[in-house]
Write a protein that holds these residues in place. Structure first.
Motif, PDB file in Angstrom:
ATOM      1  N   ARG A   1      93.956  83.440  48.717  1.00 36.70           N
ATOM      2  CA  ARG A   1      93.446  83.114  50.043  1.00 36.70           C
ATOM      3  C   ARG A   1      94.631  82.681  50.890  1.00 36.70           C
ATOM      4  N   PRO A   2      95.348  83.648  51.397  1.00 36.23           N
ATOM      5  CA  PRO A   2      96.569  83.323  52.138  1.00 36.23           C
ATOM      6  C   PRO A   2      96.251  82.460  53.357  1.00 36.23           C
ATOM      7  N   SER A   3      97.014  81.402  53.492  1.00 34.53           N
ATOM      8  CA  SER A   3      96.873  80.556  54.675  1.00 34.53           C
ATOM      9  C   SER A   3      98.249  80.009  55.016  1.00 34.53           C
ATOM     10  N   PHE A   4      98.787  80.515  56.078  1.00 37.38           N
ATOM     11  CA  PHE A   4     100.131  80.143  56.495  1.00 37.38           C
ATOM     12  C   PHE A   4     100.240  78.630  56.675  1.00 37.38           C
ATOM     13  N   LEU A   5      99.223  78.074  57.341  1.00 38.24           N
ATOM     14  CA  LEU A   5      99.265  76.660  57.691  1.00 38.24           C
ATOM     15  C   LEU A   5      99.258  75.774  56.443  1.00 38.24           C
ATOM     16  N   VAL A   6      98.280  76.031  55.561  1.00 35.68           N
ATOM     17  CA  VAL A   6      98.148  75.225  54.343  1.00 35.68           C
ATOM     18  C   VAL A   6      99.412  75.350  53.490  1.00 35.68           C
ATOM     19  N   HIS A   7      99.880  76.601  53.355  1.00 33.54           N
ATOM     20  CA  HIS A   7     101.050  76.842  52.511  1.00 33.54           C
ATOM     21  C   HIS A   7     102.267  76.090  53.039  1.00 33.54           C
ATOM     22  N   ARG A   8     102.476  76.171  54.349  1.00 37.50           N
ATOM     23  CA  ARG A   8     103.627  75.517  54.947  1.00 37.50           C
ATOM     24  C   ARG A   8     103.534  73.988  54.846  1.00 37.50           C
ATOM     25  N   ALA A   9     102.323  73.474  55.108  1.00 36.55           N
ATOM     26  CA  ALA A   9     102.130  72.022  55.087  1.00 36.55           C
ATOM     27  C   ALA A   9     102.380  71.475  53.681  1.00 36.55           C
ATOM     28  N   LEU A  10     101.765  72.128  52.684  1.00 31.43           N
ATOM     29  CA  LEU A  10     101.955  71.669  51.307  1.00 31.43           C
ATOM     30  C   LEU A  10     103.410  71.831  50.879  1.00 31.43           C
ATOM     31  N   GLY A  11     103.998  72.935  51.288  1.00 30.83           N
ATOM     32  CA  GLY A  11     105.398  73.187  50.956  1.00 30.83           C
ATOM     33  C   GLY A  11     106.297  72.090  51.498  1.00 30.83           C
ATOM     34  N   LEU A  12     105.975  71.649  52.710  1.00 34.21           N
ATOM     35  CA  LEU A  12     106.774  70.592  53.333  1.00 34.21           C
ATOM     36  C   LEU A  12     106.645  69.295  52.541  1.00 34.21           C
ATOM     37  N   VAL A  13     105.417  68.934  52.202  1.00 38.52           N
ATOM     38  CA  VAL A  13     105.168  67.712  51.436  1.00 38.52           C
ATOM     39  C   VAL A  13     105.965  67.745  50.123  1.00 38.52           C
ATOM     40  N   VAL A  14     105.846  68.888  49.438  1.00 36.93           N
ATOM     41  CA  VAL A  14     106.525  69.030  48.151  1.00 36.93           C
ATOM     42  C   VAL A  14     108.044  68.958  48.321  1.00 36.93           C
ATOM     43  N   ASN A  15     108.533  69.599  49.351  1.00 39.26           N
ATOM     44  CA  ASN A  15     109.988  69.593  49.560  1.00 39.26           C
ATOM     45  C   ASN A  15     110.522  68.217  49.905  1.00 39.26           C
ATOM     46  N   VAL A  16     109.757  67.475  50.718  1.00 37.05           N
ATOM     47  CA  VAL A  16     110.183  66.114  51.045  1.00 37.05           C
ATOM     48  C   VAL A  16     110.257  65.290  49.764  1.00 37.05           C
ATOM     49  N   GLY A  17     109.188  65.404  48.943  1.00 38.12           N
ATOM     50  CA  GLY A  17     109.145  64.668  47.684  1.00 38.12           C
ATOM     51  C   GLY A  17     110.310  65.021  46.769  1.00 38.12           C
ATOM     52  N   ARG A  18     110.696  66.307  46.808  1.00 41.66           N
ATOM     53  CA  ARG A  18     111.738  66.762  45.901  1.00 41.66           C
ATOM     54  C   ARG A  18     113.137  66.459  46.412  1.00 41.66           C
ATOM     55  N   SER A  19     113.269  66.346  47.740  1.00 38.65           N
ATOM     56  CA  SER A  19     114.625  66.186  48.272  1.00 38.65           C
ATOM     57  C   SER A  19     115.081  64.726  48.271  1.00 38.65           C
ATOM     58  N   LEU A  20     114.106  63.803  48.171  1.00 41.09           N
ATOM     59  CA  LEU A  20     114.495  62.396  48.129  1.00 41.09           C
ATOM     60  C   LEU A  20     115.068  62.049  46.755  1.00 41.09           C
ATOM     61  N   PRO A  21     116.257  61.450  46.723  1.00 39.03           N
ATOM     62  CA  PRO A  21     116.749  60.954  45.430  1.00 39.03           C
ATOM     63  C   PRO A  21     115.759  59.921  44.897  1.00 39.03           C
ATOM     64  N   PHE A  22     115.552  59.905  43.583  1.00 38.56           N
ATOM     65  CA  PHE A  22     114.490  59.068  43.036  1.00 38.56           C
ATOM     66  C   PHE A  22     114.695  57.589  43.358  1.00 38.56           C
ATOM     67  N   LEU A  23     115.943  57.168  43.322  1.00 43.42           N
ATOM     68  CA  LEU A  23     116.233  55.756  43.578  1.00 43.42           C
ATOM     69  C   LEU A  23     115.752  55.345  44.964  1.00 43.42           C
ATOM     70  N   ILE A  24     115.925  56.255  45.928  1.00 43.02           N
ATOM     71  CA  ILE A  24     115.520  55.959  47.301  1.00 43.02           C
ATOM     72  C   ILE A  24     114.000  55.985  47.408  1.00 43.02           C
ATOM     73  N   LEU A  25     113.386  56.981  46.774  1.00 46.31           N
ATOM     74  CA  LEU A  25     111.923  57.071  46.766  1.00 46.31           C
ATOM     75  C   LEU A  25     111.311  55.797  46.191  1.00 46.31           C
ATOM     76  N   LEU A  26     111.928  55.373  45.095  1.00 40.06           N
ATOM     77  CA  LEU A  26     111.492  54.165  44.393  1.00 40.06           C
ATOM     78  C   LEU A  26     111.387  52.972  45.350  1.00 40.06           C
ATOM     79  N   ILE A  27     112.395  52.823  46.176  1.00 39.27           N
ATOM     80  CA  ILE A  27     112.436  51.691  47.096  1.00 39.27           C
ATOM     81  C   ILE A  27     111.567  51.957  48.315  1.00 39.27           C
ATOM     82  N   ALA A  28     111.604  53.208  48.774  1.00 32.36           N
ATOM     83  CA  ALA A  28     110.868  53.546  49.997  1.00 32.36           C
ATOM     84  C   ALA A  28     109.368  53.360  49.836  1.00 32.36           C
ATOM     85  N   VAL A  29     108.843  53.568  48.635  1.00 28.26           N
ATOM     86  CA  VAL A  29     107.383  53.486  48.478  1.00 28.26           C
ATOM     87  C   VAL A  29     106.908  52.102  48.042  1.00 28.26           C
TER      88      VAL A  29
END
Lengths: 360, 240
Positions: free
Chosen positions: B70-98
């Protein structure tokens, strides 16, 4: 059982609109095995996708077992698909399911209970002769066995129609014959209607009752085998009953004669051979048989013969004589004709095969 | 993390400790089992939550992709962004940021329970990408065959995509758990407890090299067990 009327499917491409199917009419009676042949790009795949309601046609009607598919919604199409058994070229079994679980898959999708599923699966595996391989995974099966599982799976929901999309194209000659025999056997036993998409002449020869030749999204030839094979200048006849093209100029005027007769074993008459004997007497000339092909398709014999008439004989007279005896007869613009027509004939004989593949 | 730095330089004491037959360090004898249990607890729960979060996320990424069910440009892009943000943060920073979020969920930002939140948030996007890749490897013809046989989208996902991609998903999950083990040591060093805390506060800050060495050995053993189990499971379930 299958009824396709004026089916059109137009794709929008960058270069404009492309009609993959351009007004297809196709009607297959219940219990019949109908072959659809054509080269790649002729529209075979699009036709299959329209028949399984994966693709929505641009216009026209597709009825299977009395149900119009083109007007159905998503849920309706899903239900309709369960009335159609589909056999795929590459079988497409689920690798992480055993043979039995693969056969049970469509039943699972339809929500059939486990006990009923088990019984039906065992029955189907027996039908295709794979009871002892029920627990094997697809990777442990041979190509032919996999296709047997594919056929059992297609029959699981007891469909009215079996669509086979190039079911034997990935198989060797012996296995192909076994699979085709199985398809025929299934038709005979269950009375299911079969539509068989193929590019192999031998497949049509082996099992089809009737045939459609698609070309450029249109029906080029259609009918039961006897009709199609004996029709004047039939492309299919040329492919299924190939005769080497005449390459040596000779003193003869060439005729090509097509005939269909009952199988000799069935007590049928030998119309063609009688006619030739009579022709010799009628013309009082030596008639030479220069080439020909005779094949048994189903319970019928079909043949095409190229005969040569000596210059003394009257060609129109001979044609009229043979046609009067029910033989499709045409004059071959052979080596005696002009150079231009010779080139055309050769092109027609070698390149323009219905399957796009030289079979001679 | 400073563990590697010290651990490499101190392999001789391992033999020495073994020669003695036992450790005469109270930290090892008394605190180590407890710390190991805390690590198991952190890694276990985080892995579980990562599975529940990452699997649907990864499948949704695949299903909404241009070639998906079920192709959906919007959903795919939005989820992709969330995942990429989560992946690009170094864990140490994520740890403190959350930390505020952790406090909101668990009530505290100290201890193994609190570490589960950043661990899950750090690992789920990673796992989601692995699930997406695994799902993409399933033959599209097989998926279409299921559709032609009358499967609904949900049935395609649960009966075709997941079972067919299962060996790859399990391999991906194994990799994810190993990552969580290493993240957990980092979380431990900033107050999460477990082996990481032990290694840093005793092995590093108090110069007890034997603590560092034993912690490293235990962590290596954990990772080995996880990897071997995962490999075994993936192999057993793969019938291709």
């Amino acid at each position: 059982m299958i009824s396709v009327t004026d089916l059109r499917k137009v794709y929008r491409a960058r270069s404009g609109e492309v009609a993959a199917l351009d007004g297809i009419d196709l009607h297959v009676a219940a219990g019949e095995i109908h072959g659809v042949v054509g080269r790649s790009g002729a529209g075979k795949s699009t036709l299959v996708r329209c028949l399984t309601a994966v693709e929505r046609p641009t216009s026209g009607s597709v009825r299977i077992d009395g149900q119009e598919l083109t007007s159905l919604g998503e849920a309706g199409r899903r239900r309709a698909r369960r009335r159609i058994g589909m056999v795929f070229q590459h079988v497409n079994l689920l690798d992480n399911r055993s043979a039995a679980a693969n056969v049970a898959f469509p039943l699972e999708l339809a929500g059939v209970r486990r006990t009923a599923r088990r019984a039906r699966t065992a029955e189907l595996l027996e039908l295709v002769g794979l009871t002892d391989r029920a627990r094997a995974y697809p990777a442990q099966l041979s190509g032919g066995q996999r296709q047997r599982v594919g056929i059992a799976r297609a029959l699981a929901t007891d469909p009215a129609v079996l669509l086979c999309d190039e079911p034997t194209s990935a198989l060797d000659v012996t296995t192909t014959r076994q699979i085709l025999r199985l398809i025929k056997d299934v038709r005979d036993r269950l009375g299911v209607t079969v539509l068989l998409i193929t590019h192999e002449p031998s497949v049509v020869k082996e099992v089809c009752d009737s045939v459609t030749l698609l070309r450029d999204g249109r029906v080029a030839e259609q009918g039961d085998l006897a009709t199609v094979l004996t029709r004047q200048s039939s492309r299919l006849a040329r492919d299924l009953l190939p005769i080497l093209p005449p390459d040596q100029p000779g003193p003869f005027a060439l005729l090509e004669v097509s005939f269909a007769g009952d199988h000799p074993a069935g007590g049928g008459e030998h119309r063609a051979s009688l006619a030739f004997a009579q022709l010799v007497r009628h013309l009082d000339a030596d008639v030479a048989v220069l080439g020909g092909a005779v094949e048994t398709y189903g319970a019928q014999q079909f043949g095409r013969l190229r005969i040569g008439l000596p210059p003394t004989a009257s060609v129109p007279d001979a044609v009229a004589f043979l046609r009067a005896r029910g033989l499709t007869t045409e004059i071959v613009p052979g080596p005696t004709a002009t150079e231009e027509t010779t080139a055309e004939t050769k092109e027609a004989a070698t390149e323009e095969t219905a399957w796009g593949r030289a079979e001679r | 993390m400073s563990g590697g730095q010290v651990g490499v330089a101190t392999f001789a004491p391992v033999a020495e400790a073994q020669a003695l037959g036992a450790f005469d360090n109270r930290v090892i004898n008394e605190r180590l089992p407890e710390a190991a249990l805390e690590t198991i607890q952190m890694v276990g729960f985080s892995s579980l939550f990562t599975l529940f979060l990452g699997l649907p996320l990864g499948l949704l990424l695949h299903v909404s992709s241009p070639t998906g069910l079920r192709p959906s440009f919007l959903v795919h892009r939005a989820l992709g962004l969330v995942v990429n943000v989560g992946r690009s943060l170094p864990f140490l920073i994520l740890l403190i940021a959350v930390i505020p979020f952790t406090r909101f969920v668990v009530g505290t930002n100290i201890g193994p329970e609190a570490a589960i939140v950043p661990l899950t948030l750090g690992a789920a996007p990673f796992f989601a990408r692995l699930v997406e890749n695994a799902a993409r490897e399933v033959d599209p013809d097989t998926v279409e065959a299921a559709v032609v046989m009358g499967a609904s989208r949900m049935q395609v996902v649960t009966k075709v995509l997941v079972p067919e991609a299962l060996p790859s998903i399990i391999s991906g999950f194994t990799t994810t758990i190993v990552t969580i083990v290493s993240y957990s040591a980092m979380a431990g060093s900033v107050g999460g407890g477990g082996l990481g805390y032990l290694a840093v506060s005793y092995g590093y800050n108090r110069f007890q090299t034997d603590v560092m060495v034993v912690t490293v050995i235990v962590l290596v053993a954990f990772v080995q067990i996880i990897q071997l189990t995962g490999d075994f499971a993936a192999r057993r379930l793969d019938h291709r």
